[in-house]
Design an enzyme around this catalytic site. Structure first.
Site, PDB file in Angstrom:
ATOM      1  CE  LYS A 177     -11.254  -4.424  -0.394  1.00 20.45           C
ATOM      2  NZ  LYS A 177      -9.831  -4.125  -0.690  1.00 20.45           N
ATOM      3  CG  LEU A 178     -12.805  -7.486  -9.908  1.00 19.59           C
ATOM      4  CD1 LEU A 178     -12.701  -8.589 -10.953  1.00 19.59           C
ATOM      5  CD2 LEU A 178     -12.418  -6.142 -10.504  1.00 19.59           C
ATOM      6  CG  LEU A 179     -20.370  -5.383  -6.997  1.00 20.87           C
ATOM      7  CD1 LEU A 179     -20.809  -6.847  -7.010  1.00 20.87           C
ATOM      8  CD2 LEU A 179     -20.839  -4.704  -5.723  1.00 20.87           C
TER       9      LEU A 179
ATOM     10  CB  THR B 279     -10.882  -5.124   8.611  1.00 25.82           C
ATOM     11  OG1 THR B 279      -9.987  -4.491   7.697  1.00 25.82           O
ATOM     12  CG2 THR B 279     -10.915  -6.616   8.358  1.00 25.82           C
TER      13      THR B 279
ATOM     14  NE  ARG C 226      -2.628  -1.855  11.900  1.00 24.95           N
ATOM     15  CZ  ARG C 226      -2.947  -2.081  10.637  1.00 24.95           C
ATOM     16  NH1 ARG C 226      -2.704  -3.278  10.111  1.00 24.95           N
ATOM     17  NH2 ARG C 226      -3.491  -1.149   9.886  1.00 24.95           N
TER      18      ARG C 226
ATOM     19  CG  ASP D 239      -1.851  -1.237   1.213  1.00 20.06           C
ATOM     20  OD1 ASP D 239      -2.102  -1.770   0.114  1.00 20.06           O
ATOM     21  OD2 ASP D 239      -2.302  -1.636   2.291  1.00 20.06           O
TER      22      ASP D 239
ATOM     23  CG  ASP E 174     -23.997 -11.853 -13.589  1.00 20.69           C
ATOM     24  OD1 ASP E 174     -23.840 -11.108 -12.610  1.00 20.69           O
ATOM     25  OD2 ASP E 174     -24.907 -12.697 -13.668  1.00 20.69           O
ATOM     26  CG  ASN E 175     -20.368  -9.942 -20.492  1.00 18.55           C
ATOM     27  OD1 ASN E 175     -20.054 -11.052 -20.901  1.00 18.55           O
ATOM     28  ND2 ASN E 175     -20.004  -8.822 -21.108  1.00 18.55           N
ATOM     29  CB  THR E 176     -18.584  -6.062 -16.469  1.00 16.96           C
ATOM     30  OG1 THR E 176     -19.414  -5.455 -17.459  1.00 16.96           O
ATOM     31  CG2 THR E 176     -17.381  -5.173 -16.212  1.00 16.96           C
TER      32      THR E 176
END
Length: 234
Positions: A65-67, A118, A179, A14, A70-72
């Site tokens: 974190k795909l959303l 989280t 942590r 990150d 469906d096809n995409t």
């Protein structure tokens, strides 16, 4: 399921630039074999860097974190599988997961369903419009991920024990928000130490700031690996 701490520790890159990421990877050397690349680095040229890391023999967890429809989702997963990635996240919505699983067939890509971030607590989940508390929502999505044929789940270590009972011994259970004792929680609200998370049933631990922001990243990584090895040996 992997057995050594080196296989189970995923260092989150990150970081703002590829140069910063390259420096960390070089510093950690052979001690670390698994890296997570998320939005921050992806939008700084991180996709090519992810390919290069995979070609160099490292495992890469692409945290997108795909959303989408469906096809995409399916078309995206097909191309990500060709990149040599080891893990990919998508939000644990049943239709998206089913489309992703079908698209990833025949590849080694482990698809991970993101349950509840989280950084979210009960009030955050209520504000987002969900009727369930975080724990209940995590368990519901874990059941749906298992039914869809996903490779694993992403959840807080606080839910690891309960989720493990639902998904069984073979699915990956990846927990961010790790942590070491005494470390700053930052913006995470549901956290555990490395040893606690492994004991709770987590298979892989994602650690970013406690390593990449440490004064001595290699020493920090080695300390976490030592703690994980100690927990695994019990």
């Amino acid at each position: 399921m992997t057995e050594t701490a080196r296989d189970r520790l995923i260092v989150g890159l990150d970081l703002p630039t590829i140069a910063d990421a390259e420096k960390i990877v070089s510093t950690l050397g052979n001690d670390v074999s698994f890296y997570k690349i998320g939005y921050q680095l992806v939008f700084a040229g991180g996709l090519e860097f992810a390919r290069d890391l995979a070609k160099s023999g490292k495992n890469v967890f692409l945290d997108m974190k795909l959303l989408d429809i469906d096809n995409t989702v399916a078309k995206g997963v097909e191309n990500i599988a060709k990149m040599g990635m080891s893990m990919l996240t998508l939000h644990a919505y049943p239709k998206a997961m089913k489309a992703a699983v079908e698209a990833a067939k025949g590849s080694d890509l482990c698809l991970l369903g993101v349950t509840v971030l989280t950084s979210m607590d009960e009030q955050d989940v209520i504000d987002a419009g969900y009727e369930y508390d975080p724990h209940t929502l995590v368990l519901r999505r874990a059941e749906q991920a298992r039914a869809a044929g996903m490779g694993g789940i992403v959840c807080s270590a606080e839910e690891s024990a309960a989720v493990r009972k639902i998904i069984g011994p073979d699915m990956a259970l990846v927990t961010p928000g790790i942590r070491p004792a005494g470390a700053d929680k930052g913006d995470q609200k549901r956290v555990m130490t490395p040893s606690e998370a492994l004991k709770a049933g987590s298979s892989h631990l994602v650690v970013a700031r406690p390593i990449v922001a440490a004064a001595e990243p290699l020493a920090a990584a080695r300390a976490i690996l030592a703690e994980m090895n100690g927990a695994l040996a019990r």
